[in-house]
Design a protein around this motif. Sequence first.
Motif, short mmCIF file in Angstrom:
data_model
loop_
_atom_site.label_atom_id
_atom_site.label_comp_id
_atom_site.label_asym_id
_atom_site.label_seq_id
_atom_site.Cartn_x
_atom_site.Cartn_y
_atom_site.Cartn_z
N LYS A 345 100.07 -39.34 88.98
CA LYS A 345 101.22 -39.96 87.95
C LYS A 345 100.81 -39.56 86.60
CE LYS A 345 102.93 -43.77 90.12
NZ LYS A 345 102.73 -42.87 91.60
N GLN A 346 101.97 -39.26 85.71
CA GLN A 346 101.61 -38.95 84.43
C GLN A 346 102.50 -39.56 83.46
OE1 GLN A 346 102.35 -34.80 84.27
NE2 GLN A 346 100.30 -34.49 84.88
N LEU A 362 98.95 -49.70 90.47
CA LEU A 362 98.10 -48.52 91.00
C LEU A 362 97.11 -48.96 91.61
CD1 LEU A 362 98.17 -45.70 88.34
CD2 LEU A 362 99.70 -46.14 90.49
N LYS A 363 96.59 -48.47 92.62
CA LYS A 363 95.22 -48.56 93.36
C LYS A 363 94.55 -47.50 93.59
CE LYS A 363 96.96 -52.57 96.04
NZ LYS A 363 97.71 -52.93 97.30
N GLY A 364 93.22 -47.74 93.80
CA GLY A 364 92.26 -46.53 94.25
C GLY A 364 91.05 -46.76 94.23
N ASP A 365 90.38 -45.96 95.23
CA ASP A 365 88.71 -46.03 95.08
C ASP A 365 88.14 -44.75 94.81
OD1 ASP A 365 89.35 -44.85 97.62
OD2 ASP A 365 88.56 -46.49 98.62
N ARG A 366 89.16 -43.68 94.84
CA ARG A 366 88.52 -42.36 94.42
C ARG A 366 89.85 -41.45 93.68
NH1 ARG A 366 89.20 -41.69 100.49
NH2 ARG A 366 90.93 -40.18 100.33
N PHE A 486 96.90 -39.72 86.19
CA PHE A 486 96.09 -40.35 87.29
C PHE A 486 96.05 -39.63 88.52
CE2 PHE A 486 96.45 -43.15 90.89
CZ PHE A 486 95.45 -43.61 91.05
N HIS A 487 94.96 -38.90 89.07
CA HIS A 487 95.06 -38.15 90.44
C HIS A 487 94.20 -38.73 91.72
CE1 HIS A 487 96.75 -34.64 88.26
NE2 HIS A 487 95.81 -34.92 87.19
N PRO A 488 94.69 -39.40 92.41
CA PRO A 488 94.12 -39.58 93.58
C PRO A 488 93.30 -38.33 94.05
CG PRO A 488 96.24 -40.63 93.81
CD PRO A 488 96.39 -39.51 92.81
N LEU A 489 92.31 -38.45 94.55
CA LEU A 489 91.59 -37.34 95.10
C LEU A 489 91.24 -37.48 96.64
CD1 LEU A 489 88.77 -36.87 92.34
CD2 LEU A 489 90.96 -35.60 92.74
#
Length: 500
Positions: A345-346, A362-366, A486-489
């Motif tokens: 996302k940008q 948004l959600k994320g752990d990495r 935001f970049h999920p990896l």
Amino acid sequence: MTTTIIDEKYRPQFHFTPPANWMNDPNGMVYFEGEYHLFYQYHPNGTTWGPMHWGHAISQDLVHWEHMPIALKPDHNGFIFSGSVVVDWKDSSGFFDGSPGLVAIFTHADQYPNSDRPRQRQSLAYSSDKGRSWTMYENNPVLANEAHTDFRDPKVFWHEQKQHWVMVLAAGDRAQFYVSVDLKSWTFTSEFGMAEGSHEGVWECPDLIELPIEGSDSQSKWVLIVSIGDHPDYPEGSRTQYFIGEFDGMTFTNDNDADSVLWLDYGRDNYAGVTWSDVQRPDGARLFIGWMSNWKYSNLTPTQAWRSAMTLPRELRLRRTSSGIRVVQQPVPEFQVLREQVQSKQWSGVTIRPGENLLAGLKGDRYELICEFEAGLADEIGFHLRTSDTEKTVVGYQTAERKLFVSRSDSGESGFHRQFACTHDALLEPLEGRIRLHIFVDHSSIEIFANDGEVVITDQIFPDPSSVGLELYTRGGEATIHRLDFHPLQSIYAYASMPR
Ligand code: FRU
């Protein structure tokens, strides 16, 4: 490419970890015939520090690692402590019948006979099959010194101008330099550090490298990196300082005042880091990796099958800043392959106000966050990461104080050591009014590269796996987000592209 699926609680998904058991310092990093080698202090039979071996892994891209059998095991000369590996291109050692080969120079650690005084001596091992198998040199050790009990962690490199090998070694709370033409017999040339820098702990794991000054058309300086051990009087625990100066092949001289102390990292978890041998970026930048833990609590962190990870590999350069020439660190761009492009996302040119959260939902752990902001009227602006109702890790910027800080006080599990829950900060001047943050979040760590690597904060955190919320906050007034990515990896393990 690593194919094993490893997903226990807290297991980093894009940082190097041993498959099981204890790891500390990175050792012997070398690039040879298309492969990056990473060896590491390893206790194969336990999850706390113990009889040290060299674990080993190989990578082609610095991102994915293949685990190899243990490279060096304790023998009649003792445990295998930290050290380095070089490519002996011209077979100066005579180990390789005229071909190039790999030579490990490391510390053998045992005790003086009939005594419990530790004895640390330097030894060699060599490999003529690209690091797959290693032979101990029959005349080990090659360097001893009874005057120093702490006498360890040799880092060796070839000095082109002087046409000799140089060893930098930690001796008590000094660095010593030795030279050799065959890696087997070493001559002392000089000592550095008696009255220089920080002596708040024993000196360990030195490295000496020449680094380019950014944008200077091939000017460079020598940088002496020195890790300093934990001391109960200092809450920071074990950490890493560096000196900038000149090296003529024999002696290092410090450009800065003897009492100036330069820190490589303002977090708590970047220790014993050194650089890869025999590889540099086209501009001369060097590749660095550190142990992402701290002797203050490393044996107590709440992981099960394994203990400790490495930092992301980083590029080191020098930059002229308003406070003088400084080392800057940037994550290696190779990690961009892990970005889950479709979920990225940008934002750009967004005004944020107190009480709002641009990242709600948004959600994320990495993931990776790249943010450029202007604090404007805000007293404080920053992120709450890995959040739940009860947990959050705060990365904030205090405008008046010009301070970047991390608070891991409520970041998750912290009861294993009373000094783990803490807040720490670093001065960070805006550049043309703006602050840039590049943040990497993994299952149990956070790394922040601020203003293109001028200030770096590396910290372990142990949030519950369900703490996946994110918040961008401002306090006291509006702020402008010029850019936010935001970049999920992906995970580096095999299930990476499968749905979770
Ligand atoms: C640094 C260090 C080194 C030593 C090794 C032992 O973390 O104490 O000085 O060689 O760890 O595991």
